[in-house]
Scaffold this active site. Structure first.
Site: not given
Ligand SMILES: NC(=O)c1ccc[n+]([C@@H]2O[C@H](COP(=O)([O-])OP(=O)(O)OC[C@H]3O[C@@H](n4cnc5c(N)ncnc54)[C@H](OP(=O)(O)O)[C@@H]3O)[C@@H](O)[C@H]2O)c1
Length: 286
Positions: A60, A65, A90, A121
């Site tokens: 995704d 990004y 997106k 988005h």
């Molecule tokens: N459509 C939208 O508006 C929107 C908004 C936000 C996100 N998204 C999508 O959703 C995805 C996921 O959301 P997100 O990136 O916001 O946050 P998330 O997946 O909730 O959290 C990511 C964070 O957690 C850390 N992490 C990953 N695995 C871990 C584990 N097992 N233990 C501890 N820490 C861990 C990562 O660091 P490391 O990389 O250092 O492991 C990073 O800092 C995004 O990457 C994006 O593709 C979409």
């Protein structure tokens, strides 16, 4: 509105799929790319290679990004066939012309002949119907398999319905124990829109929360795994982000155990608070 009761699909493995309202299959688990650092042979690219070589079926990303070319390069280097990977990206800008330019740029950066799922988005800034028109044309041309939205609230989805455009296949929204969004999730399910959750790990900002820590101890899993398994059990399509090989594996090991009902109820009783932006609350601008 009459509610249609729909079965909630729960992923059983890394390769489980959900049937979208246009008949296409979509993986229910994938790698998120927000803040995955771009650069030749850099963290974003390596994460894609590693995830795909270890069974992840979906990536995704988004124009915002800044790592679509890393995704394209990672896919190429992984050796995994294009047709075995589901690419989501997106649209950031608004409007018909702008969507056409941005989509073509995404396709080029991803180095792919087509995109599996293209999402608006955010509804902010309006011109949703104009952007959607361009997206429908790309779909007719075979350049995108499915189209959908992200951060849309009920008012935006109702606006689209009233405009008579095809129902989006997916709505990608923030979902985790502190963001259950019961009304919006029910609306999506009642209207045949697949629910895709983002920030399942709450951006790693609440990993020390005593409730999550205590559930993790009870089930003998890491806090990260509990949060991801919660999304799986809620029937969300989920896309945890990590650039770290060990965590990419850890995050995918959530299919051969479960969180007991009592602990799910405890997680579902946490207060509702977002960890990020919330454009779903904005007004429908058409
Ligand atoms: N459509 C939208 O508006 C929107 C908004 C936000 C996100 N998204 C999508 O959703 C995805 C996921 O959301 P997100 O990136 O916001 O946050 P998330 O997946 O909730 O959290 C990511 C964070 O957690 C850390 N992490 C990953 N695995 C871990 C584990 N097992 N233990 C501890 N820490 C861990 C990562 O660091 P490391 O990389 O250092 O492991 C990073 O800092 C995004 O990457 C994006 O593709 C979409």
């Amino acid at each position: 509105m009459k509610r249609v009761s729909r079965m909630v699909t729960i992923a059983k493995s890394l390769t489980s799929t959900i049937k979208l309202n246009n008949g296409n299959d979509m993986p229910m688990f994938g790698l998120g790319m927000w803040q995955a650092n771009s650069g030749s042979n850099g963290p974003a690219e390596k994460a894609v290679v590693y995830a795909l070589q270890n069974g992840y079926k979906m990536i995704d990303t988004a124009t915002l990004y800044g790592n679509q070319s890393d995704v394209g390069e990672g896919l190429r280097k992984s050796g995994v066939k294009r047709e075995d990977v589901f690419l989501v990206t997106k649209l950031w800008t608004n409007g018909y012309e702008s969507c056409r330019d941005e989509f073509m740029s995404s396709l080029k950066q991803l180095d792919s002949g087509y995109i599996d799922l293209y999402l608006i988005h955010s509804p902010s800034g309006g011109q949703v119907l104009e952007s959607y028109k361009a997206m429908m044309e790309f779909q007719q041309q075979g350049l995108v398999r499915s189209i959908g939205v992200s951060n849309f609230g009920v008012q935006h989805l109702e606006g689209m319905k009233k405009a008579g455009v095809p129902t989006p296949t997916v709505n990608q929204i923030e979902l985790h124990p502190w963001m259950k969004r019961t009304e919006l999730v029910s609306y999506c399910r009642d209207n045949g829109i697949a629910v895709m959750g983002y920030s399942p790990l709450v951006k790693a900002e609440r990993l020390k929360d005593p409730t999550i820590v205590s559930v993790a101890k009870k089930v003998g899993k890491t806090v990260g795994q509990v949060l991801i398994r919660y999304s799986v059990q809620m029937g969300y399509i989920t896309i945890p982000k990590s650039e770290k090989p060990a965590r990419i594996i850890e995050n995918s090991q959530v299919f051969d155990w479960s969180i007991p009902e009592e602990e799910m109820a405890t997680l579902n009783s946490l207060p509702e608070t977002s960890c990020t932006w919330n454009p779903a609350l904005s007004a429908w601008e058409g």
